[in-house]
Design an enzyme around this catalytic site. Sequence first.
Site, PDB file in Angstrom:
ATOM      1  N   HIS A 125      -0.218 -40.873  18.964  1.00  0.00           N
ATOM      2  CA  HIS A 125       1.159 -40.513  18.744  1.00  0.00           C
ATOM      3  C   HIS A 125       1.879 -41.273  19.460  1.00  0.00           C
ATOM      4  O   HIS A 125       3.044 -41.658  18.567  1.00  0.00           O
ATOM      5  CB  HIS A 125       1.165 -39.117  19.900  1.00  0.00           C
ATOM      6  CG  HIS A 125       0.291 -37.884  19.193  1.00  0.00           C
ATOM      7  ND1 HIS A 125      -0.690 -37.681  18.855  1.00  0.00           N
ATOM      8  CD2 HIS A 125       1.039 -36.758  18.695  1.00  0.00           C
ATOM      9  CE1 HIS A 125      -1.140 -36.616  18.227  1.00  0.00           C
ATOM     10  NE2 HIS A 125       0.121 -35.734  18.315  1.00  0.00           N
ATOM     11  N   GLU A 131       1.009 -37.337  28.009  1.00  0.00           N
ATOM     12  CA  GLU A 131       0.124 -36.521  27.739  1.00  0.00           C
ATOM     13  C   GLU A 131      -1.104 -37.005  27.024  1.00  0.00           C
ATOM     14  O   GLU A 131      -2.126 -36.515  26.460  1.00  0.00           O
ATOM     15  CB  GLU A 131       0.701 -35.706  26.323  1.00  0.00           C
ATOM     16  CG  GLU A 131       1.780 -34.723  26.795  1.00  0.00           C
ATOM     17  CD  GLU A 131       2.448 -33.954  25.619  1.00  0.00           C
ATOM     18  OE1 GLU A 131       1.733 -34.073  24.397  1.00  0.00           O
ATOM     19  OE2 GLU A 131       3.237 -32.953  25.803  1.00  0.00           O
ATOM     20  N   HIS A 150       6.557  15.617  10.228  1.00  0.00           N
ATOM     21  CA  HIS A 150       5.787  14.398   9.557  1.00  0.00           C
ATOM     22  C   HIS A 150       4.530  14.913   9.943  1.00  0.00           C
ATOM     23  O   HIS A 150       3.468  14.914   9.247  1.00  0.00           O
ATOM     24  CB  HIS A 150       6.260  13.262  10.041  1.00  0.00           C
ATOM     25  CG  HIS A 150       7.299  12.556   9.265  1.00  0.00           C
ATOM     26  ND1 HIS A 150       6.969  12.162   8.163  1.00  0.00           N
ATOM     27  CD2 HIS A 150       8.551  12.207   9.708  1.00  0.00           C
ATOM     28  CE1 HIS A 150       8.142  11.454   7.575  1.00  0.00           C
ATOM     29  NE2 HIS A 150       8.949  11.509   8.618  1.00  0.00           N
ATOM     30  N   GLU A 155      12.390   4.584  17.495  1.00  0.00           N
ATOM     31  CA  GLU A 155      12.385   4.270  16.152  1.00  0.00           C
ATOM     32  C   GLU A 155      13.553   4.605  15.544  1.00  0.00           C
ATOM     33  O   GLU A 155      14.205   3.776  14.975  1.00  0.00           O
ATOM     34  CB  GLU A 155      11.297   5.062  15.480  1.00  0.00           C
ATOM     35  CG  GLU A 155      11.163   4.554  13.916  1.00  0.00           C
ATOM     36  CD  GLU A 155      10.095   5.604  13.240  1.00  0.00           C
ATOM     37  OE1 GLU A 155       9.530   5.030  12.022  1.00  0.00           O
ATOM     38  OE2 GLU A 155       9.724   6.639  13.850  1.00  0.00           O
ATOM     39  N   HIS A 156      13.905   5.979  15.792  1.00  0.00           N
ATOM     40  CA  HIS A 156      15.296   6.409  15.011  1.00  0.00           C
ATOM     41  C   HIS A 156      15.814   6.747  16.492  1.00  0.00           C
ATOM     42  O   HIS A 156      15.623   7.625  17.254  1.00  0.00           O
ATOM     43  CB  HIS A 156      15.143   7.536  14.115  1.00  0.00           C
ATOM     44  CG  HIS A 156      14.126   7.235  12.934  1.00  0.00           C
ATOM     45  ND1 HIS A 156      12.896   7.992  13.023  1.00  0.00           N
ATOM     46  CD2 HIS A 156      14.289   6.704  11.861  1.00  0.00           C
ATOM     47  CE1 HIS A 156      12.473   7.383  11.963  1.00  0.00           C
ATOM     48  NE2 HIS A 156      13.090   6.669  11.167  1.00  0.00           N
ATOM     49  N   GLN A 170     -10.540  -0.077   1.233  1.00  0.00           N
ATOM     50  CA  GLN A 170     -11.142  -0.657   0.404  1.00  0.00           C
ATOM     51  C   GLN A 170     -10.032  -1.347  -0.462  1.00  0.00           C
ATOM     52  O   GLN A 170     -10.106  -2.683  -0.800  1.00  0.00           O
ATOM     53  CB  GLN A 170     -11.963   0.019  -0.621  1.00  0.00           C
ATOM     54  CG  GLN A 170     -11.148   1.061  -1.307  1.00  0.00           C
ATOM     55  CD  GLN A 170     -11.466   2.235  -0.709  1.00  0.00           C
ATOM     56  OE1 GLN A 170     -11.693   2.325   0.683  1.00  0.00           O
ATOM     57  NE2 GLN A 170     -11.512   3.450  -1.444  1.00  0.00           N
ATOM     58  N   TYR A 189       0.875  -1.176   0.014  1.00  0.00           N
ATOM     59  CA  TYR A 189       0.032   0.041   0.031  1.00  0.00           C
ATOM     60  C   TYR A 189       0.952   1.033  -0.056  1.00  0.00           C
ATOM     61  O   TYR A 189       1.900   1.489   0.827  1.00  0.00           O
ATOM     62  CB  TYR A 189      -1.009   0.026   1.259  1.00  0.00           C
ATOM     63  CG  TYR A 189      -1.947   1.090   1.118  1.00  0.00           C
ATOM     64  CD1 TYR A 189      -3.025   0.895   0.651  1.00  0.00           C
ATOM     65  CD2 TYR A 189      -1.681   2.528   1.525  1.00  0.00           C
ATOM     66  CE1 TYR A 189      -4.089   1.902   0.346  1.00  0.00           C
ATOM     67  CE2 TYR A 189      -2.626   3.380   1.355  1.00  0.00           C
ATOM     68  CZ  TYR A 189      -3.527   3.196   0.957  1.00  0.00           C
ATOM     69  OH  TYR A 189      -4.603   4.270   0.705  1.00  0.00           O
ATOM     70  N   GLN A 193      11.853  14.939  11.881  1.00  0.00           N
ATOM     71  CA  GLN A 193      10.567  14.159  12.590  1.00  0.00           C
ATOM     72  C   GLN A 193       9.405  14.861  12.883  1.00  0.00           C
ATOM     73  O   GLN A 193       8.231  14.600  12.412  1.00  0.00           O
ATOM     74  CB  GLN A 193      11.038  13.247  13.588  1.00  0.00           C
ATOM     75  CG  GLN A 193      11.927  12.223  13.214  1.00  0.00           C
ATOM     76  CD  GLN A 193      11.886  11.469  12.134  1.00  0.00           C
ATOM     77  OE1 GLN A 193      10.869  10.446  11.942  1.00  0.00           O
ATOM     78  NE2 GLN A 193      12.921  11.886  11.020  1.00  0.00           N
ATOM     79  N   ASP A 242      16.235   7.696   5.791  1.00  0.00           N
ATOM     80  CA  ASP A 242      15.032   7.758   5.389  1.00  0.00           C
ATOM     81  C   ASP A 242      14.689   7.523   3.850  1.00  0.00           C
ATOM     82  O   ASP A 242      13.939   6.721   3.317  1.00  0.00           O
ATOM     83  CB  ASP A 242      14.347   9.079   5.509  1.00  0.00           C
ATOM     84  CG  ASP A 242      13.427   9.217   6.967  1.00  0.00           C
ATOM     85  OD1 ASP A 242      13.340   8.216   7.769  1.00  0.00           O
ATOM     86  OD2 ASP A 242      13.029  10.360   7.215  1.00  0.00           O
ATOM     87  N   SER A 265       5.666   8.998  13.775  1.00  0.00           N
ATOM     88  CA  SER A 265       7.286   8.802  13.356  1.00  0.00           C
ATOM     89  C   SER A 265       8.205   9.433  14.758  1.00  0.00           C
ATOM     90  O   SER A 265       7.411  10.331  15.279  1.00  0.00           O
ATOM     91  CB  SER A 265       7.690   9.482  12.359  1.00  0.00           C
ATOM     92  OG  SER A 265       9.136   9.337  12.114  1.00  0.00           O
TER      93      SER A 265
END
Length: 436
Positions: A424, A419, A266, A331-332, A195, A134, A263, A365, A241
């Site tokens: 088995h 068991e 963003h 994250e960074h 969708q 995506y 950052q 990035d 971010s």
Amino acid sequence: MSCAIARLDANSADFDRALDTLLAWDSVSDPAVNQAVDDILTAVKTDGDQAVLRFTEKFDRLSAGSFAELRVPKARLHAALSVIDAEQRQALEIAAERIRSYHEHQRQDSWQYREADGTVLGQQITPLDRVGLYVPGGKASYPSSVLMNAIPAKVAGVPELIMTTPTPGGEVNEMVLAAAAIAGVDEVICIGGAQAVAALAYGTESLAKVDKITGPGNIFVATAKRAVFGQVAIDMIAGPSEILVYCDGGTDPDWIAMDLFSQAEHDEQAQSILISEDSDFLNRVQESIDRLLPDLAREAIARASLEGRGALIQVADRKQAVEIINRIAPEHLELSVSDPEAMLPDIRHAGAIFMGRYTAEALGDYCAGPNHVLPTSGTARFSSPLGVYDFQKRSSLIMCSAEGASALGKVASPLARGESLEAHARSAEYRILPED
């Protein structure tokens, strides 16, 4: 106008509470969004192509007589390479080559070994068959996301990579199409939102379902990805971010301020934090923020981010700084110090680590090579950057010789009977060789 970014002292009595408040972020949990997404997913699952066409016209103002009209011909992708300017094309191609080269090092091969009695054990590694990517569309331009998601999939050997991207009002982003051509995307479809996620996850009359969905999106896309998880795999549910900079005071404060902005621009929920032992340096960074921020094109967004979720934190020493870094699990992480490699053994939790004064997070990035799809909101404690391994799966290999099956049967039998699984046990016992 001064930017009212929070100033915290790690040794104050209320620091733990203040830091927890600063880090708090609610994940995808809007009831109205959840209901809207559920309705879209159900409609696409039930009505397939027609539901996708209906939602595309409603949300993207794009009318199509059939699903086929939403597909972008391969020739159109390659034509985009000629439409963008030469500098942009060269930058995309250089970035793609660096990303591909880095991810080639992550590729794993199948392996096996043979035990003394002839039993063979191992692991077969194979790529996923179909992956959906995506990519936000319209005025948003994220060709870097195309490269970062598509190239590791192709390095892993994924034979079919299907990219969906909305084209609201028919507005096409040429750099996104060009990036798809460079990265080797197999099919591009002009659909977006929940969708698109539903079509990829469930399939329609005109689109076979995929095995995994990756790529960023808005709250509707993130909610849809969470909802279809289990039907398909997903990369992650990403939060805002983040950047955490630790500086010993020896870097130009303007550089650090701009790294924080990288950052903050963003969105308003992005988080930028600076840690330092040097109180005077924190003051100088604050001065740089106040001076540079008004000239930033996305000044309003960056200011809201810095004032709402940013902080300048003073620590007593490097040991305390490391404790906070591992607690935040950013994250960074920028280690803007003279000896960054010496700190690595102590850094346990971070999505990506940028070492030294010259290594701006922005380079990662776009073009350094490592993936920019990273764990956010503290999830670096247990997850990793997107990579080739995310597009591969592993099958265990077991082939017993007669002697090996006999030896293992003597182990499996008592465990199975313990068991209360008689079949088995007997299945294993049938293969036990008779005593001489």
